[in-house]
Design a protein around this motif. Structure first.
Motif, mmCIF file in Angstrom:
data_model
loop_
_atom_site.group_PDB
_atom_site.id
_atom_site.type_symbol
_atom_site.label_atom_id
_atom_site.label_comp_id
_atom_site.label_asym_id
_atom_site.label_seq_id
_atom_site.Cartn_x
_atom_site.Cartn_y
_atom_site.Cartn_z
ATOM 1 N N LEU A 38 0.830 -1.211 0.000
ATOM 2 C CA LEU A 38 0.000 0.000 0.000
ATOM 3 C C LEU A 38 0.866 1.265 0.000
ATOM 4 O O LEU A 38 1.809 1.404 0.778
ATOM 5 C CB LEU A 38 -0.899 -0.004 1.247
ATOM 6 C CG LEU A 38 -1.783 1.219 1.406
ATOM 7 C CD1 LEU A 38 -2.871 1.273 0.357
ATOM 8 C CD2 LEU A 38 -2.398 1.240 2.809
ATOM 9 N N VAL A 39 0.556 2.186 -0.905
ATOM 10 C CA VAL A 39 1.184 3.512 -0.909
ATOM 11 C C VAL A 39 0.037 4.516 -0.800
ATOM 12 O O VAL A 39 -0.733 4.691 -1.739
ATOM 13 C CB VAL A 39 1.977 3.765 -2.210
ATOM 14 C CG1 VAL A 39 2.558 5.174 -2.229
ATOM 15 C CG2 VAL A 39 3.079 2.734 -2.389
ATOM 16 N N SER A 40 -0.087 5.151 0.383
ATOM 17 C CA SER A 40 -1.184 6.111 0.575
ATOM 18 C C SER A 40 -0.771 7.477 0.059
ATOM 19 O O SER A 40 0.325 7.957 0.358
ATOM 20 C CB SER A 40 -1.522 6.240 2.069
ATOM 21 O OG SER A 40 -2.296 5.151 2.440
ATOM 22 N N ILE A 41 -1.651 8.086 -0.698
ATOM 23 C CA ILE A 41 -1.337 9.413 -1.225
ATOM 24 C C ILE A 41 -2.122 10.481 -0.471
ATOM 25 O O ILE A 41 -1.580 11.462 -0.006
ATOM 26 C CB ILE A 41 -1.600 9.449 -2.739
ATOM 27 C CG1 ILE A 41 -0.553 8.532 -3.392
ATOM 28 C CG2 ILE A 41 -1.464 10.868 -3.310
ATOM 29 C CD1 ILE A 41 -0.928 7.994 -4.696
ATOM 30 N N ASP A 42 -3.421 10.302 -0.364
ATOM 31 C CA ASP A 42 -4.221 11.128 0.558
ATOM 32 C C ASP A 42 -5.343 10.250 1.100
ATOM 33 O O ASP A 42 -5.341 9.034 0.884
ATOM 34 C CB ASP A 42 -4.714 12.424 -0.113
ATOM 35 C CG ASP A 42 -5.690 12.165 -1.241
ATOM 36 O OD1 ASP A 42 -6.195 11.029 -1.365
ATOM 37 O OD2 ASP A 42 -5.960 13.110 -2.018
ATOM 38 N N HIS A 67 8.649 -0.352 -8.868
ATOM 39 C CA HIS A 67 7.839 0.799 -9.290
ATOM 40 C C HIS A 67 7.842 1.921 -8.251
ATOM 41 O O HIS A 67 7.786 3.094 -8.620
ATOM 42 C CB HIS A 67 6.400 0.354 -9.603
ATOM 43 C CG HIS A 67 6.293 -0.349 -10.923
ATOM 44 N ND1 HIS A 67 6.169 -1.715 -11.031
ATOM 45 C CD2 HIS A 67 6.347 0.128 -12.199
ATOM 46 C CE1 HIS A 67 6.124 -2.050 -12.311
ATOM 47 N NE2 HIS A 67 6.228 -0.956 -13.035
ATOM 48 N N LYS A 68 7.946 1.543 -6.966
ATOM 49 C CA LYS A 68 8.040 2.601 -5.922
ATOM 50 C C LYS A 68 9.282 3.443 -6.185
ATOM 51 O O LYS A 68 9.249 4.671 -6.139
ATOM 52 C CB LYS A 68 8.170 1.946 -4.538
ATOM 53 C CG LYS A 68 6.860 1.681 -3.862
ATOM 54 C CD LYS A 68 7.165 1.260 -2.436
ATOM 55 C CE LYS A 68 6.053 0.410 -1.888
ATOM 56 N NZ LYS A 68 6.415 -0.253 -0.641
ATOM 57 N N SER A 69 10.381 2.753 -6.487
ATOM 58 C CA SER A 69 11.628 3.473 -6.704
ATOM 59 C C SER A 69 11.567 4.291 -7.994
ATOM 60 O O SER A 69 12.019 5.437 -8.045
ATOM 61 C CB SER A 69 12.751 2.430 -6.718
ATOM 62 O OG SER A 69 13.783 2.849 -7.490
#
Lengths: 278, 310
Positions: free
Chosen positions: B289-293, B304-306
């Motif tokens: 999970l990558v929370s943006i807002d 892909h995170k990098s």
């Protein structure tokens, strides 16, 4: 009665006179037509040379097409058209003005030429680009002019409404037009970025870290603001302009041609004139 | 005695006739020279016209190609049927060009053959190869050009639709947005496919303007702007436009990828990248999970995170 042969002599005289008159007319016609043809052929050749030369100058970019950036001994042919569009390249014109002999090989020996240019709004200020400034002792002179516009090699981004909605990081309304540019140290040191418009516009310049600088201008150089917003080596910058239907442009100038910036908004027309004489 | 016996006027007539011959010859020479000049001028004008028609028609070829790609991709996403091969696209463009040739200029013959279409090093452009011949009707003057041009697929006047999501999942287009419903989650064969239930995504191919993709993570506004615009990014793993059109599974060309935004929050789920979710050869993989807002989040693997600095 013609006992003394007067009628015979009169007949012969009449014949001779008529023959002489007809002969004279034929010879006169031959000589005149011949002269006319020679003059016409000369004129035609001169005219062809003039038209071909000015056409080659204004409709081709020369070879190589970036000849204005090269040493003069590497120039094969001279053409002034910009390779990117139909306008004439200002840089090519200046290169030719500084090296006018480049045009000499277009013309045979014995034919003099001149290439001049003036602004349509100021015809008295005629500038000699190449060739001779006057043709003394020349019998025939032909001249041809063409109206031209110049490309100053600016990199121009237009802030015009597009038919596809683009969401900017600030979620600006449709009255704003937001574009991105990629800036690095090299692009900032080798050129100047200007915002120019036909009337005062409000602008916001922001980076990917949501830092921003705002302002209002008709014409301004934004290099200082861009430097302040640089956080990465290659920084993407968002330019937000409240256009109000004005003509607004971002102009990148690498050759210090600030004096011609106004021509991005209102292009100036020039007249290029070529004369040749024998 | 008369020296010249010309009682019937023969001698005078003959003399006059002889004198008329040079006049007649001069007339013929003058007319011939004039017509030669006229012909030369006509040929010059025709030659100039041919050059300018060639230039104009080359622009037309680029516009027709962009328009054809727009039409073809729209047909695919509405009919949900792929094109069988690249030659189908070439033939479609050729037919449109043939129509233009007929109506373009009645005074000249235009013949353009689209030779080939290829993927280019820039996935947002395609390589177009064509032969253009413009000639006068009597074929005296001819201009022939064998060209290779790059045609961008991101021209806003002719938006190109990404056909892959429709072809892989059968989802339906509504306006410019694809409503996946349960079709994307049905296509996913690893854990937590429901994270993509009822996802909606724009499928118009738009290139992300960020020069360095790691800047996506610089601020929430930047990544949100990218997600809201549904931008596409250069990718070695993503498929090129032609492979997408042919509904292929593998692509050896340099392609592009985009985010597919999930709808359901959890710790991990299949990675939110189109070539991962739409993959159908068991190469789907999960992401964290990558929370943006509060409302927007993604699932991304470390690679892909990098890449996107998230």
């Amino acid at each position: 009665m013609n006992n003394k042969g007067q009628i015979i002599i009169t007949d012969i005289l009449l014949y001779l006179i008529i023959l002489l008159v007809i002969f004279s007319i034929v010879i006169y016609a031959t000589v005149t037509l011949n002269d006319n043809q020679v003059t016409r052929i000369n004129n035609k050749q001169l005219n062809n040379l003039l038209e071909d030369s000015i056409s080659a100058l204004t409709k081709t970019s020369g070879t190589p097409n970036n000849w204005e950036e090269l040493n003069v001994n590497k120039v094969d042919t001279v053409g002034l058209k910009s390779p990117k569009n139909q306008l004439l390249s200002y840089d090519k014109l200046i290169k030719l003005k500084n090296n006018p002999y480049l045009l000499d090989k277009y013309f045979p020996t014995g034919i003099d030429y001149s290439l001049t240019m003036y602004s349509k709004s100021n015809p008295n200020n005629e500038v000699l680009i190449a060739g001779k400034s006057n043709f003394n002792n020349k019998k025939q002179i032909q001249s041809k002019s063409t109206v031209v516009l110049f490309d100053y090699a600016f990199d121009i981004t237009s802030f015009k409404k597009e038919n596809m909605t683009v969401y900017c990081p600030y979620n600006h309304s449709e009255q704003w037009i937001c574009k991105t540019i990629n800036v690095n140290d090299e692009s900032l040191s080798s050129g100047k970025y200007y915002i120019i418009s036909d009337s005062d516009v409000k602008y916001v310049i922001s980076n990917t870290y949501s830092e921003n600088i705002t302002g209002q201008t008709r014409k301004t150089c934004i290099n200082n603001q861009l430097e302040q917003l640089m956080r990465n080596q290659n920084q993407t910058i968002f330019l937000h302009i409240l256009t109000n239907n004005n003509n607004t442009y971002l102009v990148y100038d690498t050759d210090n041609k600030e004096e011609f910036l106004d021509e991005v908004i209102k292009p100036k027309t020039y007249v290029l004139n070529m004369k040749i004489a024998t | 005695m008369k020296i010249i016996n010309d009682q019937k006027g023969f001698t005078t007539s003959i003399l006059l006739l002889i004198l008329l011959i040079p006049v007649f010859l001069l007339l013929v020479i003058t007319i011939d020279e004039y017509s030669h000049n006229v012909n030369n001028t006509v040929e010059n004008l025709e030659s100039n016209q041919i050059k300018s028609i060639s230039e104009d028609f080359e622009n037309e070829i680029l516009i027709v190609t962009k328009e054809s790609l727009h039409n073809i991709t729209y047909d695919i996403v509405t009919s949900k049927r792929s094109v069988t091969d690249k030659d189908t696209i070439r033939r479609y463009i050729q037919n449109r060009i043939n129509e233009k040739e007929i109506h373009y200029n009645n005074n000249f013959l235009i013949d353009c053959e689209i030779k080939d279409l290829k993927s280019s090093d820039n996935p947002f452009k395609i390589e177009l190869y064509y032969l253009l011949v413009v000639s006068t009707k009597d074929n005296k003057i001819k201009n022939s050009k064998n060209e290779q041009k790059l045609v961008e697929i991101t021209d806003k006047r002719f938006p190109v639709y990404d056909p892959l999501p429709t072809l892989k999942t059968g989802a339906t287009l509504n306006g410019n947005y694809l409503e996946y419903g349960n079709q994307l989650s049905g296509h996913i064969n690893i854990n937590n496919p429901d994270a993509y239930l009822n996802t909606i995504q724009s499928i118009i191919i738009k290139e992300c303007p960020l020069s360095d993709y790691s800047q996506h993570g610089n601020s929430n506004e930047t990544i949100l702007s990218c997600l809201n615009n549904h931008y596409y990014h250069n990718s070695h793993d993503g498929m090129c436009i032609f492979c997408r059109l042919e509904n292929k599974t593998n692509c050896n060309h340099f392609g592009f990828e985009t985010f597919i935004i999930p709808t359901k929050l959890s710790d991990d789920a299949p990675a939110s990248i189109d070539h991962v979710l739409l993959n159908d050869i068991n190469n789907q993989y999960p992401g964290n999970l990558v929370s943006i807002d509060n409302n927007t989040f993604l699932y991304l693997d470390n690679g892909h995170k990098s890449k996107y600095g998230l």
